[in-house]
Design a protein around this motif. Structure first.
Motif, PDB file in Angstrom:
ATOM      1  N   UNK A 285       0.842  -1.195   0.000  1.00  0.00           N
ATOM      2  CA  UNK A 285       0.000   0.000   0.000  1.00  0.00           C
ATOM      3  C   UNK A 285       0.879   1.247   0.000  1.00  0.00           C
ATOM      4  N   UNK A 286       0.474   2.238  -0.779  1.00  0.00           N
ATOM      5  CA  UNK A 286       1.297   3.436  -0.953  1.00  0.00           C
ATOM      6  C   UNK A 286       0.420   4.685  -0.977  1.00  0.00           C
ATOM      7  N   UNK A 287       1.092   5.825  -0.914  1.00  0.00           N
ATOM      8  CA  UNK A 287       0.444   7.125  -1.025  1.00  0.00           C
ATOM      9  C   UNK A 287       1.181   7.954  -2.070  1.00  0.00           C
ATOM     10  N   UNK A 288       0.433   8.515  -2.998  1.00  0.00           N
ATOM     11  CA  UNK A 288       1.002   9.414  -4.005  1.00  0.00           C
ATOM     12  C   UNK A 288       0.830  10.851  -3.508  1.00  0.00           C
ATOM     13  N   UNK A 289       1.953  11.510  -3.253  1.00  0.00           N
ATOM     14  CA  UNK A 289       1.940  12.898  -2.800  1.00  0.00           C
ATOM     15  C   UNK A 289       2.230  13.807  -3.994  1.00  0.00           C
ATOM     16  N   UNK A 290       1.277  14.660  -4.313  1.00  0.00           N
ATOM     17  CA  UNK A 290       1.429  15.579  -5.437  1.00  0.00           C
ATOM     18  C   UNK A 290       1.196  16.999  -4.946  1.00  0.00           C
ATOM     19  N   UNK A 291       2.168  17.855  -5.164  1.00  0.00           N
ATOM     20  CA  UNK A 291       2.006  19.284  -4.889  1.00  0.00           C
ATOM     21  C   UNK A 291       1.770  19.997  -6.218  1.00  0.00           C
ATOM     22  N   UNK A 292       0.584  20.559  -6.386  1.00  0.00           N
ATOM     23  CA  UNK A 292       0.272  21.331  -7.588  1.00  0.00           C
ATOM     24  C   UNK A 292       0.767  22.748  -7.344  1.00  0.00           C
ATOM     25  N   UNK A 293       1.843  23.115  -8.002  1.00  0.00           N
ATOM     26  CA  UNK A 293       2.465  24.417  -7.763  1.00  0.00           C
ATOM     27  C   UNK A 293       1.800  25.495  -8.614  1.00  0.00           C
ATOM     28  N   UNK A 294       1.838  25.317  -9.937  1.00  0.00           N
ATOM     29  CA  UNK A 294       1.310  26.355 -10.818  1.00  0.00           C
ATOM     30  C   UNK A 294       1.087  25.772 -12.212  1.00  0.00           C
TER      31      UNK A 294
ATOM     32  N   UNK B 166      -4.256   7.597  -2.143  1.00  0.00           N
ATOM     33  CA  UNK B 166      -3.814   6.225  -1.832  1.00  0.00           C
ATOM     34  C   UNK B 166      -3.947   5.301  -3.040  1.00  0.00           C
ATOM     35  N   UNK B 167      -3.070   4.317  -3.109  1.00  0.00           N
ATOM     36  CA  UNK B 167      -3.172   3.281  -4.134  1.00  0.00           C
ATOM     37  C   UNK B 167      -2.439   2.045  -3.635  1.00  0.00           C
ATOM     38  N   UNK B 168      -2.706   0.907  -4.254  1.00  0.00           N
ATOM     39  CA  UNK B 168      -2.023  -0.334  -3.878  1.00  0.00           C
ATOM     40  C   UNK B 168      -1.421  -0.977  -5.116  1.00  0.00           C
ATOM     41  N   UNK B 169      -0.399  -1.791  -4.879  1.00  0.00           N
ATOM     42  CA  UNK B 169       0.307  -2.499  -5.941  1.00  0.00           C
ATOM     43  C   UNK B 169       0.350  -3.986  -5.624  1.00  0.00           C
ATOM     44  N   UNK B 170       0.375  -4.789  -6.668  1.00  0.00           N
ATOM     45  CA  UNK B 170       0.618  -6.221  -6.549  1.00  0.00           C
ATOM     46  C   UNK B 170       1.870  -6.536  -7.354  1.00  0.00           C
ATOM     47  N   UNK B 171       2.833  -7.155  -6.707  1.00  0.00           N
ATOM     48  CA  UNK B 171       4.075  -7.499  -7.389  1.00  0.00           C
ATOM     49  C   UNK B 171       4.873  -6.295  -7.837  1.00  0.00           C
ATOM     50  N   UNK B 172       4.594  -5.126  -7.268  1.00  0.00           N
ATOM     51  CA  UNK B 172       5.330  -3.916  -7.641  1.00  0.00           C
ATOM     52  C   UNK B 172       5.088  -3.447  -9.058  1.00  0.00           C
ATOM     53  N   UNK B 173       3.928  -3.777  -9.648  1.00  0.00           N
ATOM     54  CA  UNK B 173       3.673  -3.471 -11.057  1.00  0.00           C
ATOM     55  C   UNK B 173       3.169  -2.037 -11.224  1.00  0.00           C
ATOM     56  N   UNK B 174       4.080  -1.074 -11.103  1.00  0.00           N
ATOM     57  CA  UNK B 174       3.740   0.335 -11.253  1.00  0.00           C
ATOM     58  C   UNK B 174       3.318   0.686 -12.678  1.00  0.00           C
ATOM     59  N   UNK B 175       3.800  -0.089 -13.650  1.00  0.00           N
ATOM     60  CA  UNK B 175       3.493   0.230 -15.044  1.00  0.00           C
ATOM     61  C   UNK B 175       2.022   0.034 -15.381  1.00  0.00           C
ATOM     62  N   UNK B 176       1.259  -0.631 -14.525  1.00  0.00           N
ATOM     63  CA  UNK B 176      -0.158  -0.878 -14.797  1.00  0.00           C
ATOM     64  C   UNK B 176      -1.080   0.018 -13.973  1.00  0.00           C
ATOM     65  N   UNK B 177      -0.504   0.943 -13.232  1.00  0.00           N
ATOM     66  CA  UNK B 177      -1.275   1.963 -12.510  1.00  0.00           C
ATOM     67  C   UNK B 177      -1.032   3.290 -13.216  1.00  0.00           C
ATOM     68  N   UNK B 178      -2.106   4.006 -13.523  1.00  0.00           N
ATOM     69  CA  UNK B 178      -1.988   5.217 -14.332  1.00  0.00           C
ATOM     70  C   UNK B 178      -2.461   6.438 -13.554  1.00  0.00           C
ATOM     71  N   UNK B 179      -1.799   7.561 -13.829  1.00  0.00           N
ATOM     72  CA  UNK B 179      -2.106   8.827 -13.167  1.00  0.00           C
ATOM     73  C   UNK B 179      -2.543   9.826 -14.242  1.00  0.00           C
ATOM     74  N   UNK B 180      -3.663  10.480 -13.983  1.00  0.00           N
ATOM     75  CA  UNK B 180      -4.157  11.496 -14.919  1.00  0.00           C
ATOM     76  C   UNK B 180      -4.231  12.851 -14.221  1.00  0.00           C
ATOM     77  N   UNK B 181      -3.599  13.854 -14.826  1.00  0.00           N
ATOM     78  CA  UNK B 181      -3.676  15.237 -14.375  1.00  0.00           C
ATOM     79  C   UNK B 181      -4.621  15.976 -15.319  1.00  0.00           C
ATOM     80  N   UNK B 182      -5.612  16.629 -14.764  1.00  0.00           N
ATOM     81  CA  UNK B 182      -6.574  17.368 -15.578  1.00  0.00           C
ATOM     82  C   UNK B 182      -6.685  18.801 -15.065  1.00  0.00           C
ATOM     83  N   UNK B 183      -6.619  19.741 -15.992  1.00  0.00           N
ATOM     84  CA  UNK B 183      -6.895  21.136 -15.681  1.00  0.00           C
ATOM     85  C   UNK B 183      -8.259  21.469 -16.267  1.00  0.00           C
ATOM     86  N   UNK B 184      -9.143  21.962 -15.419  1.00  0.00           N
ATOM     87  CA  UNK B 184     -10.510  22.252 -15.837  1.00  0.00           C
ATOM     88  C   UNK B 184     -10.862  23.704 -15.545  1.00  0.00           C
TER      89      UNK B 184
END
Length: 263
Positions: free
Chosen positions: A90-99, A193-211
């Motif tokens: 189990x992990x936590x993705x920390x993202x600081x949106x600066x500008x 938060x997100x979780x991984x199985x077998x450390x497979x980071x390549x199958x977890x995707x992150x989307x940044x959207x500006x609206x």
């Protein structure tokens, strides 16, 4: 698919499997392809004419190798060792949106600029898309935070009972910056938060959207999608794209990214 995930992974080690959209998808919508990549499927077809989340995930997957159309499956899906598939973290993705810099005008679904408004009220949403694992989803208590899940769940603690699939997205968004589309500044921290199985980071995707606060939620101003394995840590300028994944020339999002283990 969740109940037979282990058997499907085993089958896909020795057989070629092709997944394609059902003919009943009359609007040419797409599923999320990473759910089938996580089961070891080799060929996952999508409706190329529809630029939705499934299209963006597929685009991000194959940007890793310059867009040649082929990537190697993660090692836990190729080897016969069952121990790697049984390792869950189990992990936590920390993202600081600066500008952000030089945001474009909003566009409609056809890619044409909307001329009604000239000044934006931008807000940033970050979402993590986790495929079907063979374990219960990691759902920590999000009370007092801005994290929301899709599909929604009433599970409140990690490892708690849940009657939903482990495939889900977790998202968080910033506050709105009023009347500034040229150089809006947030300096706001998000934790997802997100979780991984077998450390497979390549199958977890992150989307940044500006609206834009006043615009339709289906048409973001700019997006950036990448796999977690390709997302570099630290301070980064992320190039923004339109709905058709064409990169804007000058529009970027300035962020700080970190990943830590959940306690």
């Amino acid at each position: 698919m969740k109940l037979n995930m282990t058997d499907l992974i085993k089958h896909n080690r020795t057989h070629v499997v092709r997944i394609y959209p059902a003919g009943m998808r009359l609007k040419s919508s797409n599923y999320e392809p990473h759910r089938y990549w996580a089961a070891g499927a080799h060929l996952v077809a999508i409706n190329w004419q529809t630029c939705d989340l499934g299209y963006m995930i597929n685009y991000a997957m194959f940007q890793r190798n310059g867009g040649c159309g082929m990537v190697l499956k993660p090692e836990p899906l190729r080897i016969k060792d069952k121990q790697s598939l049984g390792t869950r973290t189990n992990h936590l993705l920390d993202v600081t949106i600066v500008s952000a810099q030089q945001l474009p005008r909003p566009k409609d679904s056809g890619g044409r600029e909307k001329m009604g408004r000239s000044i934006l009220d931008p807000v940033v949403q970050v979402s993590v898309h986790v495929p079907d694992w063979t374990t219960e989803p990691f759902l920590p208590d999000t009370q007092g935070t801005t994290v929301s899940y899709s599909p929604a769940t009433n599970a409140s603690r990690a490892g708690g009972p849940s009657d939903v699939s482990s495939a889900r997205s977790a998202s968080a968004k910033t506050k709105v910056v009023m009347d500034n589309g040229f150089n809006p500044v947030w300096e706001e921290e998000l934790c997802i938060p997100f979780d991984l199985v077998g450390g497979m980071k390549d199958l977890v995707f992150v989307r940044f959207e500006v609206r834009d606060k006043s615009e339709d939620s289906d048409n973001p101003i700019g997006v950036y999608v990448t796999s977690l394995g390709s997302l570099q840590l630290g301070y980064r300028h992320l190039p923004l794209h339109d709905q058709q994944m064409s990169q804007y020339l000058f529009s970027t999002l300035f962020v700080k990214v970190g990943i830590r283990d959940a306690k």
